[in-house]
Design a protein around this motif. Structure first.
Motif, PDB file in Angstrom:
ATOM      1  N   HIS A 132       0.565  -1.073   0.030  1.00 37.00           N
ATOM      2  CA  HIS A 132      -0.582   0.066   0.005  1.00 37.00           C
ATOM      3  C   HIS A 132       0.754   1.069   0.160  1.00 37.00           C
ATOM      4  CE1 HIS A 132      -2.592   2.974   1.626  1.00 37.00           C
ATOM      5  NE2 HIS A 132      -3.574   2.287   0.859  1.00 37.00           N
ATOM      6  N   SER A 133       1.529   0.987   0.679  1.00 35.49           N
ATOM      7  CA  SER A 133       2.760   2.425   0.531  1.00 35.49           C
ATOM      8  C   SER A 133       3.560   2.855  -0.456  1.00 35.49           C
ATOM      9  CB  SER A 133       3.552   2.314   2.184  1.00 35.49           C
ATOM     10  OG  SER A 133       4.378   0.722   1.692  1.00 35.49           O
ATOM     11  N   GLY A 134       3.346   1.970  -1.501  1.00 35.29           N
ATOM     12  CA  GLY A 134       4.250   2.050  -2.644  1.00 35.29           C
ATOM     13  C   GLY A 134       5.441   1.150  -2.463  1.00 35.29           C
ATOM     14  N   TYR A 135       6.331   0.745  -1.514  1.00 34.16           N
ATOM     15  CA  TYR A 135       7.569  -0.250  -1.226  1.00 34.16           C
ATOM     16  C   TYR A 135       7.837  -1.074  -1.832  1.00 34.16           C
ATOM     17  CZ  TYR A 135      11.799  -1.695   1.498  1.00 34.16           C
ATOM     18  OH  TYR A 135      13.153  -2.181   1.435  1.00 34.16           O
ATOM     19  N   GLY A 136       6.886  -2.004  -2.275  1.00 33.64           N
ATOM     20  CA  GLY A 136       6.738  -3.737  -2.350  1.00 33.64           C
ATOM     21  C   GLY A 136       7.216  -4.157  -2.068  1.00 33.64           C
ATOM     22  N   CYS A 137       6.735  -5.774  -2.760  1.00 32.23           N
ATOM     23  CA  CYS A 137       7.695  -6.702  -1.917  1.00 32.23           C
ATOM     24  C   CYS A 137       6.973  -7.836  -3.249  1.00 32.23           C
ATOM     25  CB  CYS A 137       6.919  -7.320  -0.306  1.00 32.23           C
ATOM     26  SG  CYS A 137       5.175  -7.078  -0.101  1.00 32.23           S
ATOM     27  N   ASN A 138       6.918  -9.029  -2.946  1.00 31.73           N
ATOM     28  CA  ASN A 138       6.845 -10.499  -2.927  1.00 31.73           C
ATOM     29  C   ASN A 138       6.587 -11.110  -1.593  1.00 31.73           C
ATOM     30  OD1 ASN A 138       7.108 -11.115  -5.681  1.00 31.73           O
ATOM     31  ND2 ASN A 138       9.767 -10.350  -5.204  1.00 31.73           N
ATOM     32  N   ALA A 139       4.812 -11.735  -1.589  1.00 33.42           N
ATOM     33  CA  ALA A 139       4.447 -11.752  -0.559  1.00 33.42           C
ATOM     34  C   ALA A 139       3.719 -13.780  -0.554  1.00 33.42           C
ATOM     35  CB  ALA A 139       2.886 -11.300  -0.564  1.00 33.42           C
ATOM     36  N   PHE A 140       4.157 -13.940   0.394  1.00 28.36           N
ATOM     37  CA  PHE A 140       3.462 -15.208   0.398  1.00 28.36           C
ATOM     38  C   PHE A 140       3.459 -16.139   1.883  1.00 28.36           C
ATOM     39  CE2 PHE A 140       7.542 -16.036  -2.435  1.00 28.36           C
ATOM     40  CZ  PHE A 140       6.915 -16.677  -3.159  1.00 28.36           C
ATOM     41  N   LEU A 141       1.547 -15.988   1.722  1.00 25.89           N
ATOM     42  CA  LEU A 141       1.066 -15.411   2.500  1.00 25.89           C
ATOM     43  C   LEU A 141       0.390 -17.071   3.428  1.00 25.89           C
ATOM     44  CD1 LEU A 141      -0.643 -12.545   2.230  1.00 25.89           C
ATOM     45  CD2 LEU A 141       0.617 -12.875   2.773  1.00 25.89           C
ATOM     46  N   GLY A 142      -0.024 -17.078   4.525  1.00 26.27           N
ATOM     47  CA  GLY A 142      -1.225 -18.074   5.513  1.00 26.27           C
ATOM     48  C   GLY A 142      -2.227 -18.356   5.431  1.00 26.27           C
ATOM     49  N   GLY A 143      -2.593 -16.738   4.825  1.00 29.39           N
ATOM     50  CA  GLY A 143      -4.066 -16.439   4.404  1.00 29.39           C
ATOM     51  C   GLY A 143      -4.654 -15.583   3.571  1.00 29.39           C
ATOM     52  N   ASN A 151      -3.516 -14.886  -1.217  1.00 33.63           N
ATOM     53  CA  ASN A 151      -2.196 -14.656  -0.446  1.00 33.63           C
ATOM     54  C   ASN A 151      -0.449 -14.876  -1.074  1.00 33.63           C
ATOM     55  OD1 ASN A 151      -2.472 -17.319  -2.355  1.00 33.63           O
ATOM     56  ND2 ASN A 151      -2.785 -18.286  -0.577  1.00 33.63           N
ATOM     57  N   TYR A 152      -1.445 -14.233  -2.264  1.00 36.46           N
ATOM     58  CA  TYR A 152       0.357 -14.321  -2.786  1.00 36.46           C
ATOM     59  C   TYR A 152       0.258 -13.078  -3.727  1.00 36.46           C
ATOM     60  CZ  TYR A 152       3.579 -14.805  -6.854  1.00 36.46           C
ATOM     61  OH  TYR A 152       4.854 -14.636  -7.318  1.00 36.46           O
ATOM     62  N   TRP A 153       0.926 -12.166  -3.812  1.00 37.49           N
ATOM     63  CA  TRP A 153       1.652 -11.006  -5.051  1.00 37.49           C
ATOM     64  C   TRP A 153       2.852 -11.223  -5.011  1.00 37.49           C
ATOM     65  CZ3 TRP A 153      -1.362  -9.561  -1.238  1.00 37.49           C
ATOM     66  CH2 TRP A 153      -0.437  -8.971   0.557  1.00 37.49           C
ATOM     67  N   SER A 154       3.870 -10.495  -6.516  1.00 38.50           N
ATOM     68  CA  SER A 154       4.943 -10.233  -6.513  1.00 38.50           C
ATOM     69  C   SER A 154       4.528  -8.453  -7.320  1.00 38.50           C
ATOM     70  CB  SER A 154       5.412 -10.964  -8.170  1.00 38.50           C
ATOM     71  OG  SER A 154       4.161 -10.027  -8.909  1.00 38.50           O
ATOM     72  N   ASP A 155       6.563  -8.609  -7.332  1.00 42.65           N
ATOM     73  CA  ASP A 155       6.194  -7.124  -7.059  1.00 42.65           C
ATOM     74  C   ASP A 155       8.320  -7.633  -7.872  1.00 42.65           C
ATOM     75  OD1 ASP A 155       6.454  -3.823  -6.434  1.00 42.65           O
ATOM     76  OD2 ASP A 155       8.045  -4.360  -6.015  1.00 42.65           O
ATOM     77  N   GLU A 156       8.029  -6.126  -8.379  1.00 40.95           N
ATOM     78  CA  GLU A 156      10.118  -5.982  -9.183  1.00 40.95           C
ATOM     79  C   GLU A 156      10.861  -6.388  -7.661  1.00 40.95           C
ATOM     80  OE1 GLU A 156      10.447  -2.792 -11.975  1.00 40.95           O
ATOM     81  OE2 GLU A 156       8.922  -3.893 -12.938  1.00 40.95           O
ATOM     82  N   ARG A 157      10.372  -5.715  -6.562  1.00 42.13           N
ATOM     83  CA  ARG A 157      11.648  -5.010  -5.754  1.00 42.13           C
ATOM     84  C   ARG A 157      11.802  -6.294  -4.801  1.00 42.13           C
ATOM     85  NH1 ARG A 157      13.176  -0.898  -1.584  1.00 42.13           N
ATOM     86  NH2 ARG A 157      11.839   0.589  -2.788  1.00 42.13           N
ATOM     87  N   ASN A 158      12.982  -6.513  -4.918  1.00 46.36           N
ATOM     88  CA  ASN A 158      13.494  -8.455  -3.870  1.00 46.36           C
ATOM     89  C   ASN A 158      13.850  -8.109  -3.083  1.00 46.36           C
ATOM     90  OD1 ASN A 158      14.159 -10.837  -4.695  1.00 46.36           O
ATOM     91  ND2 ASN A 158      16.612  -9.674  -4.564  1.00 46.36           N
ATOM     92  N   VAL A 159      11.992  -8.151  -2.527  1.00 49.63           N
ATOM     93  CA  VAL A 159      12.037  -8.442  -1.050  1.00 49.63           C
ATOM     94  C   VAL A 159      10.783  -9.146  -0.965  1.00 49.63           C
ATOM     95  CG1 VAL A 159      10.951  -7.347   0.953  1.00 49.63           C
ATOM     96  CG2 VAL A 159      12.758  -6.211  -0.489  1.00 49.63           C
ATOM     97  N   CYS A 160      11.190  -9.850   0.070  1.00 47.82           N
ATOM     98  CA  CYS A 160      10.005 -11.636  -0.122  1.00 47.82           C
ATOM     99  C   CYS A 160       9.229 -11.723   1.326  1.00 47.82           C
ATOM    100  CB  CYS A 160      10.312 -13.272  -0.261  1.00 47.82           C
ATOM    101  SG  CYS A 160      10.674 -12.987  -2.089  1.00 47.82           S
ATOM    102  N   VAL A 161       7.995 -11.502   1.382  1.00 49.71           N
ATOM    103  CA  VAL A 161       7.041 -11.356   3.664  1.00 49.71           C
ATOM    104  C   VAL A 161       7.040 -12.349   3.410  1.00 49.71           C
ATOM    105  CG1 VAL A 161       5.454 -10.728   4.479  1.00 49.71           C
ATOM    106  CG2 VAL A 161       6.820  -8.995   2.885  1.00 49.71           C
ATOM    107  N   VAL A 162       7.353 -13.842   3.852  1.00 50.86           N
ATOM    108  CA  VAL A 162       7.553 -14.987   4.194  1.00 50.86           C
ATOM    109  C   VAL A 162       6.642 -15.629   5.490  1.00 50.86           C
ATOM    110  CG1 VAL A 162       8.095 -17.335   3.732  1.00 50.86           C
ATOM    111  CG2 VAL A 162       8.955 -15.545   2.565  1.00 50.86           C
ATOM    112  N   GLU A 163       5.178 -16.218   5.212  1.00 50.13           N
ATOM    113  CA  GLU A 163       5.173 -17.242   6.800  1.00 50.13           C
ATOM    114  C   GLU A 163       5.850 -17.895   6.630  1.00 50.13           C
ATOM    115  OE1 GLU A 163       1.229 -18.741   8.508  1.00 50.13           O
ATOM    116  OE2 GLU A 163       0.825 -17.431   6.919  1.00 50.13           O
ATOM    117  N   ALA A 164       6.454 -17.685   8.412  1.00 46.91           N
ATOM    118  CA  ALA A 164       7.197 -19.367   8.472  1.00 46.91           C
ATOM    119  C   ALA A 164       6.637 -20.081   9.835  1.00 46.91           C
ATOM    120  CB  ALA A 164       8.777 -18.859   9.122  1.00 46.91           C
ATOM    121  N   ASP A 165       6.325 -21.687   8.494  1.00 40.95           N
ATOM    122  CA  ASP A 165       5.809 -22.503   9.516  1.00 40.95           C
ATOM    123  C   ASP A 165       6.732 -23.294  10.464  1.00 40.95           C
ATOM    124  OD1 ASP A 165       3.517 -23.784  10.481  1.00 40.95           O
ATOM    125  OD2 ASP A 165       3.568 -24.735   7.778  1.00 40.95           O
ATOM    126  N   GLU A 166       6.086 -23.512  11.423  1.00 39.08           N
ATOM    127  CA  GLU A 166       7.285 -24.000  12.500  1.00 39.08           C
ATOM    128  C   GLU A 166       7.033 -25.710  12.940  1.00 39.08           C
ATOM    129  OE1 GLU A 166       2.889 -23.215  15.156  1.00 39.08           O
ATOM    130  OE2 GLU A 166       4.516 -21.840  12.779  1.00 39.08           O
TER     131      GLU A 166
END
Length: 456
Positions: A132-143, A151-166
């Motif tokens: 939303h802020s325009g920073y950008g990320c690739n998202a791998f969500l658990g919801g 639960n997924y989107w992509s962006d040119e910025r090489n940043v990934c937000v990942v849900e880390a499953d135990e």
């Protein structure tokens, strides 16, 4: 190690899982041929099919791609699954979801959110603020993020937000630049055996941080001092945390608060998502955004625009005399936060919760905790245990929880009986009701029928 560019055809065994479907969407987005199997059709599998991913629902060797470059499977798939066995015997490259995430994020800046509670919401909040802020990320969500219905989107910025499953220690395959740990309560004891082993796994996860990485943990974790990382900050509602919320108040179902640290603050933060625990969650997300250099104004705008996560304190019906909330809560502490948060917002209403216990082992291990948390409601309706990957355990049924409850009125019912009860409730519009459905099984199939009954 497998190179991404060499992958042309990917097959998923268990493609309808929330984490697996995000990966399927990732490969589809990047031009790979994607197909998969799942046990039953769901809303999510139908969405995947509409996006061009072929899915079948029977173990059928005639429908699988024998030339798949990569086969991704979930640990929940039985070892004797025909398709899994075929690929094992024919030398295909097989990877668990966690291994694939490790492959994808090998060369990216990674924000990985772990914890026995809250990780899906915080992961989604962080990814939303960055988007939303325009920073950008690739998202791998658990919801499913309500704002984007994905639960997924992509962006040119090489940043990934990942849900880390135990579960199955999957998160130990990740390499975070920023790691968030929300909670380390005992769970998945069928895998870990003891609460101490669960805590050890989270400590090991903190050790996966890249050199110079940041660890952000919730203030007050039992093993807080044992966590690793070159930089360790805390968050929470506790003013002793490095990042905390203050001056919290409720206004027409929204939370308003001030976000602050020792040398920084933002005012008039508005969160339109119920449950005080979600204020705690958004503090973590804001802290991460601040560490990335996103301005306070953009953070406030993004949080105000956040519409939540499906099945995480999700309002299904919100009328003057009828409030119906659905949540994925399947652990005693999650139920405690859910019921407590709902009653804080609607203290004068009769609170009825319909709960479906998830797994025989979890019910056995936490029966006392479930009973204590559910007793916070006025009335409790217990569905039979959802077994998922497990076989029945003698003496472990929903009656085990009911027998330990001391305060709330408790009933055990099947889905058909539940709908009859809700129909009766809907027939008394003069009584102010707060209704909650909770659980990680197939209780979500009741959401639409209940909504229709209450909307009449």
């Amino acid at each position: 190690m497998m190179e991404f560019n060499a992958i042309r055809r990917v097959y998923f065994i268990g493609v309808g899982g929330i984490g697996m479907s995000a990966l399927a969407r990732y490969f589809k987005f990047h031009g790979k041929e994607v197909s998969g199997y799942d046990k039953t059709p769901t809303t999510l599998t139908r969405m995947l099919e509409q996006e061009g991913i072929a899915i079948h629902y029977e173990e059928d060797l005639n429908q699988i791609p024998t030339d798949a470059d990569l086969v991704v499977y979930t640990p929940a798939i039985p070892a004797g699954h025909k398709e899994l066995v075929y690929y094992q015997q024919h030398g295909q490259v097989l990877m668990k979801r966690s291994e694939v995430l490790g492959l994808i994020t090998r060369s990216s800046f990674n924000i990985c959110v772990a914890g026995t509670h809250g990780k899906t919401t915080i992961t989604t909040m962080i990814a939303h603020i960055l988007r939303h802020s325009g920073y950008g990320c690739n998202a791998f969500l658990g919801g499913i993020a309500v704002n984007y219905n994905s639960n997924y989107w992509s962006d040119e910025r090489n940043v990934c937000v990942v849900e880390a499953d135990e579960y199955d220690r999957s998160f130990l395959r990740l390499s975070p630049d920023i790691a968030v740990i929300t909670a380390m309560d005992a769970d998945h004891l069928d895998i870990y055996g003891t609460a101490e082993e669960v805590q050890k796994a989270f400590i090991d996860f903190s050790g996966c941080l890249k050199p110079g990485g940041l660890l952000l943990s919730r203030k007050g974790l039992e093993k807080e001092a044992g966590l690793k990382g070159d930089r360790h900050l805390t968050y929470g509602l506790d003013s002793r945390a490095d990042f905390f919320a203050s001056e919290i108040r409720i206004d027409q179902g929204d939370y308003l608060f001030r976000m602050q640290s020792s040398d920084w603050s933002i005012d008039k933060v508005v969160l339109s998502m119920g449950g005080r625990h979600n204020v705690d969650n958004v503090v973590a997300a804001i802290a991460v955004a601040h560490q990335l250099g996103i301005s306070g104004d953009k953070i406030v705008e993004a949080v105000a625009a956040f519409r939540g996560v499906k099945r995480r304190f999700e309002y299904i019906v919100k009328k003057p005399n009828r409030v119906y909330i659905d949540d994925y809560a399947h652990h005693p502490e999650e139920l405690r936060a859910l019921i407590g948060g709902a009653k804080e917002l609607y203290p004068e209403r009769n609170c009825t919760i319909i709960f479906q216990p998830h797994l025989f082992t979890r019910t056995r291990d936490f029966a006392d905790g479930f009973a204590e948390s559910l007793d916070m409601a006025d009335e409790v309706i217990l569905l039979p245990i959802y077994p998922a990957r497990e076989l029945p355990i003698a003496g472990v049924t929903s009656e085990l929880i009911a027998g330990k409850m001391k305060k709330a009125k408790v009933t055990i019912a099947d889905k058909k009986e539940v709908l009859a009860m809700i129909k009766k409730m809907a027939g008394n519009p003069d009584r102010a009701e707060l209704l909650i459905t909770a659980g990680a099984g197939d209780i979500d199939t009741l959401i639409e029928p209940i909504r229709q009954l209450l909307e009449v």
